[in-house]
Design a protein around this motif. Structure first.
Motif, mmCIF file in Angstrom:
data_model
loop_
_atom_site.group_PDB
_atom_site.id
_atom_site.type_symbol
_atom_site.label_atom_id
_atom_site.label_comp_id
_atom_site.label_asym_id
_atom_site.label_seq_id
_atom_site.Cartn_x
_atom_site.Cartn_y
_atom_site.Cartn_z
ATOM 1 N N PRO A 164 50.849 37.001 43.596
ATOM 2 C CA PRO A 164 51.937 36.993 42.596
ATOM 3 C C PRO A 164 51.777 35.925 41.508
ATOM 4 C CG PRO A 164 52.802 37.119 44.832
ATOM 5 C CD PRO A 164 51.353 36.825 44.963
ATOM 6 N N ASN A 165 50.972 34.916 41.756
ATOM 7 C CA ASN A 165 50.765 33.874 40.738
ATOM 8 C C ASN A 165 49.716 34.264 39.699
ATOM 9 O OD1 ASN A 165 48.821 33.696 42.865
ATOM 10 N ND2 ASN A 165 48.122 31.769 41.982
ATOM 11 N N VAL A 166 49.113 35.438 39.864
ATOM 12 C CA VAL A 166 48.012 35.852 38.980
ATOM 13 C C VAL A 166 48.444 36.984 38.049
ATOM 14 C CG1 VAL A 166 45.670 36.788 38.861
ATOM 15 C CG2 VAL A 166 46.278 35.182 40.679
ATOM 16 N N LYS A 167 48.087 36.866 36.772
ATOM 17 C CA LYS A 167 48.239 37.942 35.793
ATOM 18 C C LYS A 167 46.850 38.359 35.335
ATOM 19 C CE LYS A 167 50.298 40.648 32.789
ATOM 20 N NZ LYS A 167 51.080 41.817 33.283
ATOM 21 N N VAL A 168 46.521 39.635 35.493
ATOM 22 C CA VAL A 168 45.201 40.133 35.114
ATOM 23 C C VAL A 168 45.245 40.648 33.680
ATOM 24 C CG1 VAL A 168 43.361 41.770 35.618
ATOM 25 C CG2 VAL A 168 44.679 40.764 37.506
ATOM 26 N N LYS A 169 44.354 40.128 32.856
ATOM 27 C CA LYS A 169 44.247 40.559 31.453
ATOM 28 C C LYS A 169 42.929 41.306 31.280
ATOM 29 C CE LYS A 169 43.973 38.683 26.739
ATOM 30 N NZ LYS A 169 43.928 37.403 25.964
ATOM 31 N N VAL A 170 43.003 42.557 30.838
ATOM 32 C CA VAL A 170 41.816 43.413 30.736
ATOM 33 C C VAL A 170 41.477 43.657 29.265
ATOM 34 C CG1 VAL A 170 40.765 45.604 31.412
ATOM 35 C CG2 VAL A 170 42.518 44.561 32.867
ATOM 36 N N VAL A 171 40.230 43.391 28.900
ATOM 37 C CA VAL A 171 39.756 43.629 27.531
ATOM 38 C C VAL A 171 38.585 44.603 27.585
ATOM 39 C CG1 VAL A 171 38.807 42.601 25.429
ATOM 40 C CG2 VAL A 171 40.426 41.295 26.846
ATOM 41 N N GLY A 172 38.723 45.766 26.975
ATOM 42 C CA GLY A 172 37.647 46.747 26.941
ATOM 43 C C GLY A 172 36.769 46.543 25.721
ATOM 44 N N THR A 173 35.463 46.747 25.887
ATOM 45 C CA THR A 173 34.528 46.532 24.766
ATOM 46 C C THR A 173 33.792 47.798 24.358
ATOM 47 O OG1 THR A 173 32.799 45.835 26.300
ATOM 48 C CG2 THR A 173 34.196 44.112 25.340
ATOM 49 N N GLY A 174 34.042 48.913 25.028
ATOM 50 C CA GLY A 174 33.447 50.166 24.583
ATOM 51 C C GLY A 174 32.266 50.611 25.421
ATOM 52 N N PRO A 175 31.817 51.854 25.204
ATOM 53 C CA PRO A 175 30.785 52.457 26.049
ATOM 54 C C PRO A 175 29.368 52.006 25.711
ATOM 55 C CG PRO A 175 31.442 53.988 24.347
ATOM 56 C CD PRO A 175 32.333 52.782 24.195
ATOM 57 N N GLY A 176 28.458 52.303 26.642
ATOM 58 C CA GLY A 176 27.034 52.086 26.400
ATOM 59 C C GLY A 176 26.653 50.622 26.336
ATOM 60 N N ASP A 177 25.380 50.401 26.019
ATOM 61 C CA ASP A 177 24.870 49.030 25.940
ATOM 62 C C ASP A 177 25.600 48.213 24.883
ATOM 63 O OD1 ASP A 177 23.104 49.536 27.945
ATOM 64 O OD2 ASP A 177 21.370 49.827 26.640
ATOM 65 N N ALA A 178 26.130 48.885 23.858
ATOM 66 C CA ALA A 178 26.860 48.159 22.816
ATOM 67 C C ALA A 178 28.071 47.443 23.415
ATOM 68 C CB ALA A 178 27.306 49.124 21.717
ATOM 69 N N GLY A 179 28.718 48.082 24.408
ATOM 70 C CA GLY A 179 29.853 47.448 25.070
ATOM 71 C C GLY A 179 29.437 46.204 25.827
ATOM 72 N N SER A 180 28.308 46.283 26.538
ATOM 73 C CA SER A 180 27.802 45.105 27.251
ATOM 74 C C SER A 180 27.345 44.036 26.264
ATOM 75 C CB SER A 180 26.641 45.501 28.171
ATOM 76 O OG SER A 180 27.113 46.205 29.304
ATOM 77 N N GLN A 181 26.724 44.464 25.167
ATOM 78 C CA GLN A 181 26.240 43.511 24.165
ATOM 79 C C GLN A 181 27.389 42.678 23.606
ATOM 80 O OE1 GLN A 181 22.899 43.021 23.019
ATOM 81 N NE2 GLN A 181 23.895 41.213 22.176
ATOM 82 N N GLN A 182 28.531 43.323 23.397
ATOM 83 C CA GLN A 182 29.691 42.593 22.875
ATOM 84 C C GLN A 182 30.156 41.523 23.870
ATOM 85 O OE1 GLN A 182 32.700 45.144 21.217
ATOM 86 N NE2 GLN A 182 34.236 43.522 21.182
ATOM 87 N N ILE A 183 30.093 41.837 25.150
ATOM 88 C CA ILE A 183 30.458 40.851 26.177
ATOM 89 C C ILE A 183 29.473 39.686 26.176
ATOM 90 C CG2 ILE A 183 30.610 40.491 28.679
ATOM 91 C CD1 ILE A 183 31.717 43.339 28.900
ATOM 92 N N ILE A 184 28.200 40.001 26.078
ATOM 93 C CA ILE A 184 27.180 38.939 26.060
ATOM 94 C C ILE A 184 27.390 38.022 24.859
ATOM 95 C CG2 ILE A 184 24.702 38.479 25.899
ATOM 96 C CD1 ILE A 184 25.747 39.732 28.572
ATOM 97 N N GLN A 185 27.680 38.607 23.716
ATOM 98 C CA GLN A 185 27.908 37.790 22.513
ATOM 99 C C GLN A 185 29.099 36.853 22.712
ATOM 100 O OE1 GLN A 185 28.346 40.821 19.514
ATOM 101 N NE2 GLN A 185 26.144 41.047 19.224
ATOM 102 N N GLN A 186 30.154 37.356 23.361
ATOM 103 C CA GLN A 186 31.332 36.507 23.587
ATOM 104 C C GLN A 186 31.012 35.380 24.565
ATOM 105 O OE1 GLN A 186 34.201 36.816 21.866
ATOM 106 N NE2 GLN A 186 34.792 34.882 22.852
ATOM 107 N N LEU A 187 30.252 35.693 25.619
ATOM 108 C CA LEU A 187 29.852 34.649 26.568
ATOM 109 C C LEU A 187 28.951 33.618 25.908
ATOM 110 C CD1 LEU A 187 29.125 36.733 29.823
ATOM 111 C CD2 LEU A 187 31.159 35.383 29.280
ATOM 112 N N GLN A 188 28.081 34.082 25.016
ATOM 113 C CA GLN A 188 27.192 33.143 24.312
ATOM 114 C C GLN A 188 28.008 32.190 23.434
ATOM 115 O OE1 GLN A 188 23.588 33.173 24.664
ATOM 116 N NE2 GLN A 188 24.025 31.139 23.839
#
Length: 382
Positions: free
Chosen positions: A55-79
């Motif tokens: 109950p102390n946790v709120k999950v926030k979900v952010v979608g970045t889209g399909p295919g490798d482009a979706g993963s690439q966007q996540i990598i860019q944000q982590l970088q």
């Protein structure tokens, strides 16, 4: 028996009280690559259940889209997080494709964690150890396994092609009735192209397992020239969903799709339930999606708990297999006690487990994969 039940109730109460007693509020931020169904899965199914448990946790979900482009966007944000020099990063959990995982490991953006994950013991697939020929063991927990196949409308296709070779002849007799989304609109099109190269190549096993050597690409100009000729008879669709839409409207009669998305659309009434699937010889690739934890995630402890939660046999059966029609990431023997017989019959209606074992291929190793996509852009799309 009464004593055992009492002990179990006490343990259950202790777990509830332990979670309720944690006063610190946590926002667990996760970024998810993939189609909209991936976002829906976490936002509307998993997050509410997980928040009840914690109950102390709120999950926030952010979608970045399909295919490798979706993963690439996540990598860019982590970088960006890494480059900022912050001790704690804002992203706690990511769900990425195989290629994204390799990029993340190479750049030091995700941490090893599965030694602390109980559910890792339930994984039987090799994709938990190697992705695209690169060792990922320790850094990832598979979320599910996806498989592509050819969907066809029996109203127009009485005897579907059962191999790539038969498909080539079929499209010539039925021009513009086969559709796929090339390599830029989602992974089903990419998978179809990889399957084409496996079919034509003299060394498909090396493309899937390595080692990399330029000499194994020498026959590619001819392979892609034949694919370019094939494309003259087909329709290029707008993504995975575009292929399903075109099939459902009868604009095309055949096309490669993700099995899970196909069955989900049927269950939602968005797809003609009479449309069927076939996995043609010599096969098409599938892939896992991976859970990974960023190197300096602020809430890595709760990210681990969420992964454990989704990977448990009962939750896996209820959501991964039954509701979203993905193939399980953990051993079928652990999931099946929580599933009804009709669920398995639905998921394996057209493509049997034996078909998956025989024709479900791995994605090519990273270097061949990159060159296959570049070759398509250079020789087919221009």
């Amino acid at each position: 028996m009464k004593r055992v039940c009492a002990v179990l109730l006490m343990l259950a109460a202790a777990v509830v009280l332990a979670q309720a007693d944690i006063p610190i509020k946590v926002t667990l931020t996760m970024m998810v690559a993939g189609d909209q169904n991936m976002v829906d899965f976490f936002q509307y199914e998993i997050a509410p259940q997980f928040e009840k448990l914690y109950p102390n946790v709120k999950v926030k979900v952010v979608g970045t889209g399909p295919g490798d482009a979706g993963s690439q966007q996540i990598i860019q944000q982590l970088q960006l997080e890494k480059d900022s020099g912050k001790d704690k990063w804002a992203i706690d959990l990511v769900v990425i494709h195989e290629a994204g995982t390799i990029w993340a490991i190479e750049r030091g953006l995700i941490r090893p964690y599965t030694d602390f994950l109980t559910a890792r013991r339930l994984v039987t697939m090799k994709t938990a150890e190697v992705a695209l020929g690169v060792k990922v063991d320790g850094y990832v927990m598979p979320m599910f396994h996806s498989q592509t196949a050819i969907a066809y409308n029996p109203r127009f296709v009485k005897d579907p092609p059962r191999s790539y070779a038969e498909l080539v002849e079929w499209v010539k007799k039925n021009p513009k009735k086969f559709g796929y989304n090339g390599i830029k609109g989602g992974m089903s099109g990419v998978s179809f192209v990889f399957g084409w190269v496996y079919w034509k190549s003299k060394n498909p096993e090396i493309l899937m397992n390595g080692p990399f050597d330029e000499k194994y690409t020498e026959d590619w100009p001819q392979i892609y020239a034949e694919l370019k000729e094939f494309n003259k008879y087909v329709v290029l669709t707008a993504g995975n969903a575009g292929t399903l839409d075109a099939l459902n409207r009868g604009e095309i009669w055949m096309g490669p799709v993700w099995v899970d998305m196909f069955y989900t659309w049927i269950r939602e009434g968005r797809m003609d339930p009479n449309i069927r699937l076939i996995l043609p010889e010599p096969g098409m690739p599938g892939q896992p999606m991976y859970f990974a934890i960023p190197t300096k995630a602020a809430n890595a402890d709760y990210a681990l708990k969420l992964i454990e939660f989704v990977s448990s046999p009962s939750i896996h059966a209820k959501y991964i297999v039954d509701k979203f029609n993905w193939y399980p990431a953990i051993g079928v023997e652990y999931v099946s006690p929580h599933l009804g017989k009709e669920v398995f019959e639905r998921l394996y209606r057209d493509i049997k487990e034996t078909d998956l074992l025989k024709f479900g291929k791995r994605m090519p190793i990273a270097d061949y994969r990159t060159r296959m996509l570049e070759a398509y852009e250079r020789w087919v799309e221009k």
